[in-house]
Design an enzyme around this catalytic site. Structure first.
Site, short mmCIF file in Angstrom:
data_model
loop_
_atom_site.label_atom_id
_atom_site.label_comp_id
_atom_site.label_asym_id
_atom_site.label_seq_id
_atom_site.Cartn_x
_atom_site.Cartn_y
_atom_site.Cartn_z
N HIS A 15 -6.64 -13.20 -7.85
CA HIS A 15 -7.47 -12.22 -7.16
C HIS A 15 -8.87 -12.25 -7.75
CE1 HIS A 15 -8.98 -8.50 -5.43
NE2 HIS A 15 -7.98 -8.57 -4.57
N LYS A 22 0.84 -1.20 0.00
CA LYS A 22 0.00 0.00 0.00
C LYS A 22 0.88 1.25 0.00
CE LYS A 22 -3.73 -2.59 0.67
NZ LYS A 22 -4.82 -2.73 -0.29
#
Length: 479
Positions: free
Chosen positions: A294, A175
């Site tokens: 994902h 992140k």
């Protein structure tokens, strides 16, 4: 009479519209071992009987259309048609029914999830006679399963490649998900891996944007992997997202990852598509790469209880198409996930044989006939206080994937990774000693804090964090 008219008459053609249930509702039908079985949650429009609605689903997802056509007489509908063979009411829902449909195997191309879904979850979902329609589960017969390669490697082969046994694997999504330069991104990867994580991960929407082109990211991440491996003596990996705008570009990125010698790549299988995913899975098996999956976009399809498709179906489809990991919710984090339902599809991902169990949302017994298993990935709003619950819920064969729960540590990325690893090792040791993680979890974490200042700091930061929102997609009877 013209020759054309004679031909139509000779095959018994009679123009007009007839009720679907006259042809496609067959309650006397005994299912075959080779049939693909589907359980649909059907919400008919007012005035439409459930038998007609169920038959319409069977018809429109197999051989039927809105009117009788003379070419019906040129084939054997009894051989190829889908059949609604059972209908049952949904507890607590006056207008919803579960319609069970059997499809002959010859309706589907071998080894193609794309073709299977084009029929079963195609145009029928827009059918006007239905207010809503949801595919709850599929039974994939062994005869069809055997036409798929499945996961490139599977759980045991992955453990052997990584030389990691007896505990869940630990990961971290870098992140902020967008905006970092490739060099700063690689630095974060290195710090997390050096601190004790097994994997770091590209976020699903990291592809090849102006701020960080894919080739630069791959190079800096590979450097981080090799440096952290040299310093820790452990095998490390980073999920390099190969998802791209074309299949050709996707494979080019996977080829470059293989040339760098990294162990794993990644794909967004729903936005990328099943055809692309299966192609990438084949490449990964042939070239020794693990494949992380994902599920971006899944909630568009599976979150509403009365329309769409349950994630257990998407999970089964992924196991057929191919992937070694897939995100599966957390139960305890920030994302949607009912406990019993989640455990049901986690078993469908990992186990070789899963019995029917309606209490966990499993409508059919599923025999995977030794198709390799998939590691479920718990990811989304989790931190060190969740570690006992995650270890107890998901067990050893899983990946516990942190993000902010690593990178948000007040001392930095590496201490955040240390805190995660210490918490996991403490939970695994306590479990192996016979302690109950569900009951003693917080105490186990507090004890570990005494000899890990990194963990103590993490526990202080996240002690008040909760995501107390009700699950929308609950199992029937749990309202």
């Amino acid at each position: 009479m013209s020759p054309q008219t004679e031909t139509k008459a000779s095959v018994g053609f009679k123009a007009g519209v007839k009720e679907y249930k006259l042809t496609y509702y067959t309650p006397e039908y005994e299912t075959k071992d080779t049939d693909i079985l589907a359980a649909f949650r059907v919400t008919p429009q007012p005035g439409v009987p459930p038998e007609e609605a169920g038959a319409a689903v069977a018809a429109e997802s197999s051989t039927g259309t809105w009117t009788t056509v003379w070419t019906d007489g040129l084939t054997s509908l009894d051989r190829y048609k889908g059949r609604c063979y059972h209908i049952e009411p949904v507890p607590g829902e006056e207008t919803q029914f579960i319609a069970y449909v059997a499809y002959p195997l010859d309706l589907f191309e071998e080894g193609s999830v794309t073709n299977m879904f084009t029929s079963i979850v195609g145009n029928v979902f827009g059918f006007k006679a239905l207010a809503a329609l949801r595919l709850e589960d599929l039974r994939i017969p062994p005869a069809y399963t055997k036409t798929f390669q499945g996961p490139p490697h599977g759980i045991q082969v992955e453990r052997d490649k990584l030389n990691k046994y007896g505990r869940p694997l630990l990961g971290c999504t870098i992140k902020p998900k967008l905006g970092l330069s490739a060099k700063n991104y690689g630095r974060a990867v290195y710090e997390c891996l050096r601190g004790g994580l097994d994997f770091t991960k590209d976020d699903e929407n990291v592809n090849s944007q102006p701020f960080m082109r894919w080739r630069d990211r791959f190079l800096f991440c590979a450097e981080a992997i090799y440096k952290s491996q040299a310093e820790t003596g452990e095998i490390k990996g980073h999920y390099l997202n190969a998802t791209a705008g074309t299949c050709e570009e996707m494979i080019k990125r996977a080829v470059f990852a293989r040339e760098l010698g990294v162990p794993i790549v990644m794909h967004d299988y729903l936005t990328g598509g099943f055809t692309a995913n299966t192609s990438l899975a084949h490449y990964c098996r042939d070239n020794g790469l693990l494949l992380h999956i994902h599920r971006a976009m899944h909630a568009v399809i599976d979150r509403q209880k009365n329309h769409g498709m349950h994630f257990r179906v998407l999970a089964k489809a992924l196991r057929l198409s191919g992937g070694d990991h897939i995100h599966a919710g957390t139960v305890v984090g920030k994302l949607e996930g009912d406990r019993e339902s989640t455990l049901g599809f986690v078993d469908l991902l990992r186990d070789d044989y899963v019995e029917k169990d309606r209490s966990r949302g499993i409508f059919f017994t599923q025999d995977w006939v030794s198709l390799p298993g998939v590691l479920p990935v718990a990811s989304g709003g989790i931190h060190v206080w969740h570690m006992p619950a995650l270890t107890e819920i998901f067990g050893d064969d899983s990946v516990l994937q942190f993000g902010g729960g690593t990178l948000g540590h007040p001392w930095g990325n590496a201490p955040g990774a240390v805190a995660n690893r210490v918490a996991l090792e403490a939970c695994v040791q306590a479990r192996n000693e016979g302690r109950d993680l569900a009951v003693e979890g917080n105490e186990i974490i507090r004890e570990a804090c005494k000899w890990s200042p990194e963990l103590a700091a993490a526990c202080e930061v996240w002690k008040e964090i909760r995501f107390n929102f009700p699950t929308i997609d609950k199992l029937d009877g749990q309202e």
